[in-house]
Each structure stands twice: as C-alpha cells, then as structure tokens.
Enzyme design. Structure first.
Site, PDB file in Angstrom:
ATOM      1  N   GLU A 187       7.774   2.592  -2.600  1.00 40.38           N
ATOM      2  CA  GLU A 187       6.477   1.990  -2.934  1.00 40.38           C
ATOM      3  C   GLU A 187       5.659   2.992  -3.722  1.00 40.38           C
ATOM      4  O   GLU A 187       5.471   4.127  -3.269  1.00 40.38           O
ATOM      5  CB  GLU A 187       5.741   1.692  -1.630  1.00 40.38           C
ATOM      6  CG  GLU A 187       5.322   0.262  -1.446  1.00 40.38           C
ATOM      7  CD  GLU A 187       4.491   0.117  -0.190  1.00 40.38           C
ATOM      8  OE1 GLU A 187       3.382   0.656  -0.129  1.00 40.38           O
ATOM      9  OE2 GLU A 187       4.982  -0.540   0.743  1.00 40.38           O
ATOM     10  N   ASP A 221      -7.534   0.935   2.190  1.00 42.59           N
ATOM     11  CA  ASP A 221      -6.898   2.215   2.510  1.00 42.59           C
ATOM     12  C   ASP A 221      -7.804   3.152   3.279  1.00 42.59           C
ATOM     13  O   ASP A 221      -9.017   3.190   3.074  1.00 42.59           O
ATOM     14  CB  ASP A 221      -6.442   2.904   1.218  1.00 42.59           C
ATOM     15  CG  ASP A 221      -5.152   2.288   0.708  1.00 42.59           C
ATOM     16  OD1 ASP A 221      -4.154   2.344   1.446  1.00 42.59           O
ATOM     17  OD2 ASP A 221      -5.155   1.735  -0.404  1.00 42.59           O
TER      18      ASP A 221
END
Lengths: 264, 401
Positions: A45, A56
């Site tokens: 990823e 995040d």
C-alpha cells in the site's frame, strides 16, 4: 483474474504493509518498498501525501508533513510507483489517498497514469461508495481493471455493506477499531465474526487494518482475515530510522519478516 | 424556505456542492444525526424548548440598532446593525450550539466536542456543555490559542478541556481535522458540534437552520421599523455561519442585494488570504464538496486572516452554491482595511466589533458612499471584539497601552 485476486489465491493470509510516499524523500521509498516486499509483503500500500488526512492518526500525519516539506509532485509519485513496480512486477500496488488530489488532477487522467505506473487498486477513505463521484470513478477504474477497495468499519450496517457490493472490487479493507490509523493495544470485540459476515455479504477477500502492530496481533488476525494491513507501525520505523537508509531498510525487512512468519 | 432549501434537505447537496464525504466510521453517526434532526425539527416540544433557551438564555431577539453616527460619517446609505454581539457569550455562535446540544441530548450523547478558530464557537460550546452538564472538549490551533487566549481561559473556566493543535498551520483547518479524528474514535457517546455551515451532510443544513433566526428576526424587525426591507444585507464569511443565517431571512426577497465579505489578508498570493470565493476551486475538504483554496495538485493551501474566525481555506457548500448561482455576491477586504474599520466603529459608534465583522463594516463603508441617503444597509454584527483587543493593540504597536 486480477493481480490482486491472485494474491489471495493461496491458503495464506496476505501481509499488506503501508508506506507514505515521499517520506523522508521519494527515492528512499523504493528502498523501503524493496525491503518490505523481500520481507514478505504480498500487496504493498502506497500513501499519497495530503495536507489534511482526517482518517489518519499522528504517525501518518507526521509522515505526510515530512513528505510535503519537499515540493509535492504527482509526476514524482507516479514515477516512484513505476520504479517499485519495475523492481517487483509480481507484487500488486495499491494507492491509499484522499480524494481531493485525484479530483484535482481529473479522474480519467489519474486512472490512466496510475494504471501505467503499475497501480492495481485504490483506497480513498473520504470517498464513500454512495456519492456521485464514486460511481463515476468506478467506471473509470473498471475500464482499466483497477480495483476500487472500500472500507468497512465496526459501525457499518449490514445493509450498507450489502449495497457496497456493486462498487467494490479487489478486497475489503476492514477497519478493526473506531478512530483513526495508529497503534492500539486491544482490538474490538467480535472481529472474527464481523470479518466472516463481510466476506459472506460482499464475496471478496477481507483484510484487516487500523491499530495492528505486533506479531501476536498479526498472528491471531491472520487465522480468520484474508490479509493483515499494517501502516503506522511501519511508518514509525521510517520516522525513527529514515535518515539512515541502510539501517532503516534492515529494520523494515526484519519487522516484515517477523510479521510474515507469524501469519497463516 | 426557497427552492435551494428543499433540494438541500432532500439530497444533502446545494446545487453541485455539499454531500457527505466523511470517513466510513462516521457514516452511521451522520445518518443518526440526520434522522434525529429531521424528527426533532417537526417536534413541538423541541421547538418550544429551543424557543425557551433562545429567549431566556441567549437573550433573543437581539436588537436591530440604527447606527446614526456611522451613517453620518460614511455619508450615504443608512446603516443598521443586527446585534448578535449582544447575545449571551457575545456572538452568533450560541444560536447553533444551543440547538445542537438539544439534538445531542435527544440522541443520548454524554460528551460534546468542537473546533474553534477565534474561540467564539468554543466558548459557545463550553457554555452549553456547562449548562447541560456534558463533558466538553474543544480543539483549537496553537496559533489561535496565542491570538485568542482570553477565549481559551473562558472555556476552561466553564469546565471545558481545550486541546491545542500543532499540526499543519495550527489554525482552524487543523482544529477541524482533529475534531473529526476525535469524533471517529468516540462516536458512540460523543456529538461533534460543528461550528460553521461546513462539514458533511447534515451539518451545513443544521447550522444554517439554527442560524437562520438571525435573518428571520432581522427581516421582521426591519419591516416593523421601516415599513420596507433593506436594500443591501452584508455579513462576513469564513465558513459562513452568521452570513448564511442572515441571508436566509432575505433569500426569497430578490430585490434585497446580499453580500458576503471574506478575508483578503495581506495580499492575493496563496497563503496570505482566506478569500475562497475569489481564489478557490471545487474540491473536497472536511467531508464536503465545496470551493477550496488549493494548489495545482489539490493540496490545501493554508489560509491567512488577521481574524482567526475567518482563517479557513474552504467555505460552506451553500455559500459556494449561492456564489455560483449569483444570488449572493462575495467580496473580500484585507487585514489593514479591516483593522481600520474595527477602530472606526469603536470610535464612532461605541461598539467594539469582532475583527471578523470589521471586514463586513469596511465593505459596507465603501458601498454606502455609492448609495442614496434613503437607501438602507443592514450589517450582521456577528460578535463583539473583546477577544480581539489584545491582538489589535499588539498590531497597532502599543497605541492603546
């Protein structure tokens, strides 16, 4: 069979590490990718930095900030991706990014260039499947056989998971706990049952991410998930050692090998 | 309400703008909020309760003041002020926090969180947090904490936890991101009181509805006093909550010209202003599709304004729609011009306005001169400027110390 589907064709659970492209610089990311793949990554990823990553936690926020300290360039992102793909053409590459940079570039243009750089899947945390843009983007991606990977969380209803099916390909990214990315000590209860339910509803492999960092966690989750995604714990190694390329690559390789060997 | 309103309530979009572009973890909370609010707004008990707090806690209706001395000084149209500065806590923000805390209570939430720039929304949230005994956490950029220390102290005095945010530019944009992260983690017991007409659906609609009390009252008061409507209505725009509330009272009155005034900062260079309408383009920020100040790669460009409350690189999606449809005209006023207007209003009218509102005053001054003496300008005086006095004194290099 797409490259991502074939990654799930064995009995093994797939190890999916994450790195933020550009941290601490673009060139080093090729080294990090190489170490992680050699350590046992089945899919990689790659995060495209964004100024406001609301899904995040602090580790990835800081990584993006370091990456954006250099002049950002989508061209550079795509070049580095192509370089990683050239080194390891057998490993599917997936972008994890926020929607605005892609929308800004133009969805069709982005999909075309991403495909040419070796990208096989996309994860966009702030683009829910039930938006006009997701539908449009899905068409662009489908044409180029890029998978559109959706997130399912402990809060997502079964009805919504069912409706997601028509726009989801590749695998489902199952968010193991509430909150944003980052390490946590305990995983949410009923994880195994939820993962089984999602797999049944969507008929795609289900990989678990968010809050996974230890060998023990990876070992346990791999017994029932098709893949284990680890981001912040890896990014932390880069944060601490990124300026010493050799040492950092060694630590990444060791970490990845440790995780991989513990997994089903 | 107008056509735009029906559309937004049905789909969560205002023309092409709006929608729900939030992380998946928040989806169900947004659906729950939407369905609770849809039921509550038709509920007589809820309406009665809201009305009670508006009257007896906020102090509504806020007065409509004829600014006789400003009218004389500016030499043109008559100037009228909608006095949101006289609300409890000193700004329009309390109109929204009272409404949202009642929704939070109805949903059984025990904790509220908020983001704040100038601190007025933080204070309004801390106030309802104390009033309804909810655990309250307010996120505020470190740079704003420096500029608006007084408000941080007020919040803490009322029992709220103020969390400084050092990521990004350490201003409102980053405080908003941090509040969204907190909500994602604590969504089960927490309601996020979004402070402006921004965020994923249904927030822009909810905030607008609670703030529309400003425009609805203004229209009635003006009509009663003058037997007519104002020719022009002006409000400052950061995210745009006071402006959307004010404009909503007049949106169907096509003859009333509506102006939103953004922060022009110190130049038109990227990073030195918050003039989203002039320099933004369509993008996705904080869960909504709207106009956003961004670079060629879609990265968000930091905003700047002398007033922390306007310092935001996006704008409410309904404003973006009004800009595109032309129903509202948007302009911008720079830092220095706003500071001049701030001091002018202090000296001429005996009112210390928020620095945010000073932008609207400055725009009104120029426009008034071009208008006739029998014409009327109504300005939304969105808040008082006590919070800004230390910063203004600092910027004007000791003139007041």
């Amino acid at each position: 069979m797409s490259a991502i589907s074939s990654a799930f064709s064995s009995e093994k659970s797939v190890f999916i590490p994450y790195i933020s492209l550009g941290d601490p610089n673009y060139e080093s990311c090729v080294t990090w990718a190489d170490a992680l793949i050699k350590g046992g990554a089945g899919i990689l990823e790659l995060g495209i930095p964004f100024t406001d990553p609301v899904a995040d936690g602090p580790v990835i926020q800081k990584a993006f900030k370091r990456a954006l300290a250099h002049p950002f360039s989508m061209k550079k992102i795509l070049e580095i991706t192509a370089e990683i793909h050239r080194l390891h053409p057998e490993i599917p590459l997936v972008y994890l990014t926020y929607f605005n940079p892609l929308y800004s570039m133009g969805l069709d243009t982005f999909a075309e260039i991403a495909k040419n750089s070796g990208i096989q899947g996309l994860i966009i945390p702030d683009l829910p499947y039930d938006t006009p843009e997701a539908e449009e983007f899905f068409t662009q991606l489908e044409k180029r056989k890029i998978d559109f990977i959706h997130l399912v969380t402990p809060a997502t209803t079964e009805e919504r998971i069912q409706s997601m099916k028509s726009l989801a390909t590749g695998f489902i990214y199952y968010v193991t706990s509430y909150g944003v990315t980052g390490e946590r000590r305990a995983l949410s209860e009923g994880l195994e049952d939820r993962i089984k339910m999602v797999r049944k509803k969507v008929a795609l492999p289900v990989c678990a991410g968010f809050g996974i960092s230890t060998v023990d966690q990876a070992k346990e989750i791999s017994t029932y998930a098709d893949g284990v995604i680890i981001g912040s714990a890896i990014q932390k190694i880069i944060e601490e050692n990124g300026n010493n390329s050799e040492l950092c690559a060694k630590k990444l390789f060791e970490y990845a090998s440790g995780i991989r060997s513990s997994m089903r | 309400m107008g056509k735009e309103s029906n559309y937004s309530e049905k789909k969560g979009y205002f023309g092409e703008f709006g929608g729900r572009y939030a992380p998946e973890i928040l989806h169900d909370a947004l659906v729950e909020l939407e369905s609770t609010y849809t039921k509550l707004k038709k509920n007589k008990q809820f309406k009665k309760e809201l009305e009670y707090y508006r009257k007896n806690y906020i102090g509504r209706p806020s007065p409509l003041t004829y600014a006789e001395r400003l009218t004389k000084a500016w030499g043109g149209a008559r100037i009228w002020l909608k006095r949101e500065d006289l609300n409890h806590t000193g700004a329009h923000k309390i109109n929204n926090t009272i409404g949202q805390v009642l929704i939070a209570k109805a949903m059984g939430k025990t904790r509220i969180i908020a983001e704040t720039g100038a601190g007025q929304h933080g204070v309004a949230t801390a106030t309802v947090g104390a009033m309804f005994q909810m655990k309250t956490v307010v996120y505020m950029g470190d740079e704003d904490l420096r500029r608006q220390e007084l408000n941080a102290i007020r919040m803490r005095m009322m029992g709220a936890t103020v969390v400084g945010v050092s990521s990004g530019t350490a201003t409102l944009k980053d405080a908003t991101s941090e509040a969204m992260r907190d909500w994602a983690l604590n969504v089960a017991d927490t309601h996020y009181i979004v402070g402006s007409s921004i965020g994923p659906h249904p927030f822009p609609t909810i905030v607008r509805d609670f703030q529309s009390v400003i425009g609805i009252e203004s229209r009635k008061q003006f009509q009663k006093t003058n037997g007519k409507l104002p020719n022009v209505v002006i409000a400052c725009v950061g995210g745009g909550s006071n402006a959307i509330g004010m404009f909503y009272g007049f949106i169907k009155d096509k003859k009333v010209k509506l102006y939103g005034v953004e922060a022009g900062g110190y130049s038109s260079e990227p990073g030195s202003h918050s003039a989203t309408m002039a320099f933004g383009r369509t993008g996705f920020l904080h869960g909504t599709k709207t106009l956003v100040i961004q670079d060629e790669f879609g990265q968000i460009v930091p905003a700047h304004s002398v007033s922390a409350g306007l310092d935001y690189p996006g704008v409410g999606p309904e404003h973006a729609h009004f800009h595109k449809s032309g129903r509202v005209k948007y302009a911008n006023v720079g830092d220095e011009a706003a500071l001049d207007a701030f001091l002018e209003v202090c000296r001429i009218e005996g009112i210390i306005p928020a620095l945010e509102t000073a932008h609207a005053f400055r725009f009104a001054k120029d426009l008034a001169k071009e208008m006739g003496k029998k014409e009327d300008i109504l300005i939304c005086l969105s808040g008082r400027g006590d919070k800004d006095v230390a910063e203004v004194a600092r910027l004007r290099k000791g003139e007041f110390t």
